[in-house]
Write an enzyme that holds these catalytic residues in place. Structure first.
Site, PDB file in Angstrom:
ATOM      1  N   HIS A  99    -109.049  15.542  22.349  1.00  0.00           N
ATOM      2  CA  HIS A  99    -109.706  15.269  23.748  1.00  0.00           C
ATOM      3  C   HIS A  99    -108.646  15.441  24.249  1.00  0.00           C
ATOM      4  O   HIS A  99    -107.434  15.525  24.558  1.00  0.00           O
ATOM      5  CB  HIS A  99    -109.804  13.539  24.335  1.00  0.00           C
ATOM      6  CG  HIS A  99    -108.605  12.536  23.114  1.00  0.00           C
ATOM      7  ND1 HIS A  99    -108.633  12.815  22.112  1.00  0.00           N
ATOM      8  CD2 HIS A  99    -107.843  12.449  23.986  1.00  0.00           C
ATOM      9  CE1 HIS A  99    -107.465  11.861  22.034  1.00  0.00           C
ATOM     10  NE2 HIS A  99    -106.830  11.960  23.051  1.00  0.00           N
ATOM     11  N   HIS A 101    -105.950  14.656  28.162  1.00  0.00           N
ATOM     12  CA  HIS A 101    -105.181  13.840  28.826  1.00  0.00           C
ATOM     13  C   HIS A 101    -105.709  14.749  30.489  1.00  0.00           C
ATOM     14  O   HIS A 101    -104.325  15.646  30.350  1.00  0.00           O
ATOM     15  CB  HIS A 101    -104.078  13.374  28.882  1.00  0.00           C
ATOM     16  CG  HIS A 101    -103.810  12.635  27.337  1.00  0.00           C
ATOM     17  ND1 HIS A 101    -103.809  10.806  27.817  1.00  0.00           N
ATOM     18  CD2 HIS A 101    -103.771  13.224  26.449  1.00  0.00           C
ATOM     19  CE1 HIS A 101    -103.918  10.950  25.838  1.00  0.00           C
ATOM     20  NE2 HIS A 101    -104.303  11.481  25.099  1.00  0.00           N
TER      21      HIS A 101
HETATM   22  P1  AMP Z   1    -103.845  10.559  21.605  1.00  0.00           P
HETATM   23  O1  AMP Z   1    -102.926   9.464  22.032  1.00  0.00           O
HETATM   24  O2  AMP Z   1    -103.523  11.651  22.838  1.00  0.00           O
HETATM   25  O3  AMP Z   1    -105.030  10.305  20.345  1.00  0.00           O
HETATM   26  O4  AMP Z   1    -105.494   9.927  22.948  1.00  0.00           O
HETATM   27  C1  AMP Z   1    -106.210   8.279  23.049  1.00  0.00           C
HETATM   28  C2  AMP Z   1    -106.029   7.542  24.488  1.00  0.00           C
HETATM   29  O5  AMP Z   1    -107.164   7.022  24.158  1.00  0.00           O
HETATM   30  C3  AMP Z   1    -105.006   6.922  24.508  1.00  0.00           C
HETATM   31  O6  AMP Z   1    -104.199   7.519  25.897  1.00  0.00           O
HETATM   32  C4  AMP Z   1    -105.397   5.313  24.397  1.00  0.00           C
HETATM   33  O7  AMP Z   1    -104.748   4.492  25.457  1.00  0.00           O
HETATM   34  C5  AMP Z   1    -107.189   5.664  24.740  1.00  0.00           C
HETATM   35  N1  AMP Z   1    -107.943   5.209  23.959  1.00  0.00           N
HETATM   36  C6  AMP Z   1    -107.873   4.553  23.109  1.00  0.00           C
HETATM   37  N2  AMP Z   1    -109.537   4.394  22.990  1.00  0.00           N
HETATM   38  C7  AMP Z   1    -110.186   3.895  24.274  1.00  0.00           C
HETATM   39  C8  AMP Z   1    -111.468   3.490  24.520  1.00  0.00           C
HETATM   40  N3  AMP Z   1    -112.026   2.978  24.181  1.00  0.00           N
HETATM   41  N4  AMP Z   1    -111.406   2.975  26.177  1.00  0.00           N
HETATM   42  C9  AMP Z   1    -110.728   4.236  27.011  1.00  0.00           C
HETATM   43  N5  AMP Z   1    -109.804   5.055  26.810  1.00  0.00           N
HETATM   44  C10 AMP Z   1    -108.931   4.587  24.627  1.00  0.00           C
END
Ligand code: AMP
Ligand code: ZN
Length: 134
Positions: A99, A101
């Site tokens: 993903h 950000h």
């Molecule tokens: P990363 O640390 O780069 O893997 O980012 C994961 C991101 O996903 C974090 O910013 C979380 O807040 C976000 N996240 C986790 N679960 C969900 C969800 N169900 N819906 C939306 N965002 C999420």
């Protein structure tokens, strides 16, 4: 990946606040935003990280990120924009579905996205470049 939450969200099996969708990906609002409008570009196919992502899909993902940055900046009136992409636990990845950000930034938002700058010698920089180029 049947147990991957981002697969389920990207493919609409779990509801999300979607701000863009096409055949390739879904862009959703992050539930734990660094700032107002923090969003995630989620490819619909499962790739754990950028190492697994094929080149053409990497290009597609970053084109979506670039378009969303413009739209979000216009609509939200943010003052700056960070694009962040984590790979591996050490780098802060917590969900192992690739993903990107999208983080709108506002003056005085109190966030700090960055690193502590090092101070390598010329020799160390030369050696690092030599290793990568070797
Ligand atoms: P990363 O640390 O780069 O893997 O980012 C994961 C991101 O996903 C974090 O910013 C979380 O807040 C976000 N996240 C986790 N679960 C969900 C969800 N169900 N819906 C939306 N965002 C999420
Ligand atoms: Zn997945």
């Amino acid at each position: 990946m049947s147990d991957c939450i981002f697969c389920k969200i990207a493919n609409g099996e779990i509801p999300s606040r979607t701000i863009h969708e096409d055949d390739f990906c879904r862009v959703i609002l992050d539930l734990g935003p660094a700032a107002r409008g923090h969003a995630l570009v989620l490819p619909k196919e499962h790739y754990a990280n950028i190492y697994e992502l094929p080149e053409d899909k990497t290009a597609q993902a970053f084109v979506v990120a670039r378009k969303m940055a413009s739209r979000m900046t216009e609509k939200l009136g943010c003052d700056g924009f960070n694009i962040v992409q984590n790979n591996g636990e050490t780098a802060g990845q917590t969900v192992f579905h690739f993903h990107i950000h999208l983080i709108p930034r506002y003056k005085d938002d109190g966030q700090k996205i960055g690193w502590n700058p090092g101070s390598p010698s010329d020799e160390e920089l030369d050696e690092t470049a030599r290793i990568i180029n070797g």
